[in-house]
Design an enzyme around this catalytic site. Structure first.
Site, mmCIF file in Angstrom:
data_model
loop_
_atom_site.group_PDB
_atom_site.id
_atom_site.type_symbol
_atom_site.label_atom_id
_atom_site.label_comp_id
_atom_site.label_asym_id
_atom_site.label_seq_id
_atom_site.Cartn_x
_atom_site.Cartn_y
_atom_site.Cartn_z
ATOM 1 N N PHE A 1 -63.122 -91.203 -69.317
ATOM 2 C CA PHE A 1 -62.050 -92.185 -69.532
ATOM 3 C C PHE A 1 -62.106 -92.656 -70.990
ATOM 4 C CE2 PHE A 1 -59.908 -96.257 -69.254
ATOM 5 C CZ PHE A 1 -58.896 -96.020 -68.335
ATOM 6 N N ASP B 1 -70.599 -94.558 -64.794
ATOM 7 C CA ASP B 1 -69.399 -95.366 -64.624
ATOM 8 C C ASP B 1 -68.869 -95.096 -63.208
ATOM 9 O OD1 ASP B 1 -66.760 -96.286 -64.528
ATOM 10 O OD2 ASP B 1 -66.539 -96.103 -66.704
ATOM 11 N N LYS C 1 -59.880 -101.730 -58.601
ATOM 12 C CA LYS C 1 -59.440 -100.454 -58.018
ATOM 13 C C LYS C 1 -59.755 -100.467 -56.523
ATOM 14 C CE LYS C 1 -59.544 -98.242 -62.501
ATOM 15 N NZ LYS C 1 -60.342 -97.581 -63.532
ATOM 16 N N ARG D 1 -51.002 -88.068 -59.755
ATOM 17 C CA ARG D 1 -52.239 -88.531 -59.144
ATOM 18 C C ARG D 1 -51.909 -89.348 -57.898
ATOM 19 N NH1 ARG D 1 -56.567 -92.358 -62.171
ATOM 20 N NH2 ARG D 1 -54.845 -93.800 -61.967
HETATM 21 C C1 LIG Z 1 -60.262 -97.962 -64.860
HETATM 22 C C2 LIG Z 1 -61.377 -97.495 -65.728
HETATM 23 C C3 LIG Z 1 -61.816 -98.265 -66.813
HETATM 24 C C4 LIG Z 1 -61.115 -99.544 -67.176
HETATM 25 O O1 LIG Z 1 -61.841 -100.374 -67.997
HETATM 26 P P1 LIG Z 1 -61.323 -101.884 -68.233
HETATM 27 O O2 LIG Z 1 -62.245 -102.453 -69.186
HETATM 28 O O3 LIG Z 1 -61.285 -102.538 -66.885
HETATM 29 O O4 LIG Z 1 -59.918 -101.786 -68.743
HETATM 30 C C5 LIG Z 1 -62.897 -97.796 -67.544
HETATM 31 N N1 LIG Z 1 -63.511 -96.636 -67.236
HETATM 32 C C6 LIG Z 1 -63.082 -95.862 -66.197
HETATM 33 C C7 LIG Z 1 -63.778 -94.590 -65.885
HETATM 34 C C8 LIG Z 1 -61.990 -96.262 -65.437
HETATM 35 O O5 LIG Z 1 -61.564 -95.491 -64.438
#
Ligand SMILES: *Cc1c(COP(=O)(O)O)cnc(C)c1O
Length: 411
Positions: free
Chosen positions: A126, A196, A222, A370
Site C-alpha cells: 500500500f 500490516d 475496514k 475489487r
Molecule cells: C487502508 C490501508 C492503510 C490506510 O492507512 P491510514 O493511515 O488509515 O490512511 C494503510 N496500509 C494499508 C495496507 C491499508 O490497506
C-alpha cells in the site's frame, strides 16, 4: 452443474452467521461489497455514541477521563483487538492512524538494529506504507527503503536489512502472505518483521504469537467496522517493548503524564506507544465494532468468506465468460484474504455503472474491480444478485455512458 439463485437462498437459510446481519444498519436494496474499505455501521454504535456524547461528555465533562475510564480506553480496546490477532496480553494498543503507527514502529525497529540501514518492502505494498518508510529514512539520513517482489524476498534478505515491512493481505489483489514462514525467514536473516494487518484483522485468522512477529499495525475502519477514520491499532512483541524510547514520544506515553515533567520517561509496556490525547468518540465507536466481531467465531467467518469467494468465482466463469474478466486473486485458500479482484480494461466505468445500480465495490488502478467479503453482514443471495447486475451492465454495455468514464476524487 450450473448455479442458480435458489442455491444462494438456501445457503442464506442455513448460514449460522445470518443473525449478525440484523445488527448492522444496511440501506434497503444496497449490495455492499466494500467493507474492506469502510465497514458498515453497527446499530449499537449509534446508541453508544449518543451515550458517550450526552452523558460522558455532556454531563461528565473532564471528570470522564477517570469516571468513565477514557484514560484506559486505548488499552482496553487494544486488548480486545489483540485477542482477534493472536497477540499476547499487553502487546496491542489503539492509537493514531495506520500511517502514523507505521512511522512509530519502523522507527522503533531501526533503533533495535542500529548496525543495519535498510527497510525492505515490496513494490505492491500500500503506498502509504512505502511513503512513510521513505520519509522516515530520509529524515534520519543514511537509511534507504529497498523493494523486492515477493518471490525475490529471500534473496533480498542480506545483512543490511534492519526490518521487513509487508502487508499480510494485499489491498489490491487480495493475495495473502504465509505469515509464519515469512516471519521465520526474516528473523533467521537477523531482521525484524513488521506486518500490516489492515486487510487481515477481523477478516482472516491471524496468530501473531504463533508467527512470533515483532510488530504489527492495522486499520480500525475496514473489517473492524469502527467508522470512518477510526483509530488504528499497533502491536509490539513484549520482548522489544522496554528496550527503546518511542520515536514519537508524546506526553500520554510518559511514565507519569500528570507529573508534567520537562523530560521524557517512557511508560511501562505498550502504553509508551501512545502519543497524544485520543479521540474518545471514535474509540467508543470502534469498541462496538470490535465487540461484535468477538462474538462471531473466526473459523466460521473464514469458512463463509472462502465459500463466498469460491461461489463468486464460479459465477464469473458461468455468467461472465464472454467479457474477458480475469480473476487476479489467488484461487488457493491459503494464499488469499477476504476479497475478490477482477481485472478488466474497462474496470473504472464498469465499477461506476455497478455503483449506479446499488452494487458497491471499488476500483483500484490500473484496471481492478475489487469486491470485499464481510461475512458478518453479507448474505449469499447478494452475491448472485451482484453478478447478475454485472452481467446486465455488460450485456447492455451501459458501462459505456460518458458519465461513467469521469474520474472521482475518491475511488
Ligand atoms: C487502508 C490501508 C492503510 C490506510 O492507512 P491510514 O493511515 O488509515 O490512511 C494503510 N496500509 C494499508 C495496507 C491499508 O490497506
Amino acid at each position: 452443474m450450473s448455479l442458480g439463485r435458489t442455491d444462494f437462498e438456501a445457503l442464506d437459510r442455513t448460514d449460522p452467521l445470518r443473525p449478525f446481519r440484523d445488527r448492522f444498519v444496511l440501506p434497503e436494496g444496497l449490495i455492499y461489497l466494500d467493507g474492506n474499505s469502510l465497514g458498515a455501521l453497527p446499530k449499537d454504535t449509534l446508541a453508544r455514541l449518543r451515550q458517550v456524547a450526552e452523558i460522558e461528555w455532556g454531563q461528565g465533562l473532564v471528570r470522564s477521563w477517570t469516571g468513565h475510564g477514557w484514560i484506559d480506553l486505548q488499552l482496553r480496546i487494544g486488548a480486545k483487538i489483540g485477542w482477534l490477532i493472536g497477540a499476547r496480553p499487553g502487546e496491542t494498543v489503539v492509537a493514531d492512524s495506520t500511517s502514523v503507527n507505521l512511522f512509530k514502529l519502523l522507527g522503533t525497529a531501526l533503533k533495535l538494529r542500529p548496525e543495519r540501514r535498510v527497510i525492505l518492502s515490496e513494490p505492491e505494498n500500500f503506498p502509504t506504507d512505502l511513503y512513510i518508510a521513505e520519509g522516515l529514512a530520509g529524515l534520519i539520513g543514511g537509511y534507504t527503503l529497498r523493494l523486492a517482489e515477493p518471490d525475490e524476498l529471500d534473496a533480498a534478505l542480506g545483512p543490511d536489512i534492519a526490518v521487513v515491512m509487508l502487508t499480510h493481505v494485499n489491498y489490491r489483489t487480495g493475495r495473502m502472505h504465509d505469515m509464519n514462514a515469512v516471519t521465520r525467514r526474516v528473523q533467521e536473516a537477523g531482521a525484524l518483521m513488521l506486518w500490516d494487518l489492515c486487510h487481515s484483522a477481523g477478516a482472516v485468522p491471524v496468530d501473531l504469537t504463533a508467527a512470533d512477529a515483532d510488530f504489527a499495525v492495522g486499520c480500525g475502519y475496514k473489517y473492524l467496522n469502527g467508522g470512518p477514520g477510526a483509530p488504528s491499532f499497533l502491536h509490539i512483541a513484549e520482548r522489544w517493548q522496554s528496550l527503546v524510547t518511542p520515536p514519537l514520544a508524546g506526553w500520554l506515553g510518559h511514565a507519569a503524564p500528570f507529573a508534567f515533567e520537562p523530560g521524557y520517561r517512557p511508560a511501562e509496556g505498550i502504553r509508551r506507544a501512545v502519543t497524544g490525547t485520543p479521540p474518545i468518540l471514535s474509540l467508543a465507536a470502534l469498541e462496538i465494532g470490535v465487540d461484535l466481531l468477538l462474538e462471531a467465531p473466526m473459523p466460521e467467518l473464514r469458512a463463509k468468506s472462502l465459500r463466498q469467494f469460491d461461489l463468486f468465482a464460479r459465477l464469473v466463469e458461468q455468467e461472465l465468460a464472454p467479457w474477458d474478466f480475469t480473476i487476479v486473486t489467488p484461487r488457493d485458500h491459503a494464499h488469499r484474504g477476504s476479497q475478490i479482484c477482477l481485472a478488466h480494461e474497462q474496470g473504472w466505468p464498469i465499477m461506476q455503472a455497478l455503483i449506479r445500480r446499488n452494487v458497491i465495490g471499488d476500483f483500484r488502478e490500473p484496471d481492478i474491480l475489487r469486491f470485499g467479503f464481510t461475512p458478518l453482514y453479507q448474505g449469499y443471495a447478494e452475491i448472485w444478485d451482484a453478478v447478475a447486475v454485472l452481467k446486465e451492465i455488460m450485456t447492455a454495455r451501459s458501462w459505456d455512458l460518458p458519465d461513467h468514464h469521469a474520474r472521482a476524487r475518491v475511488t
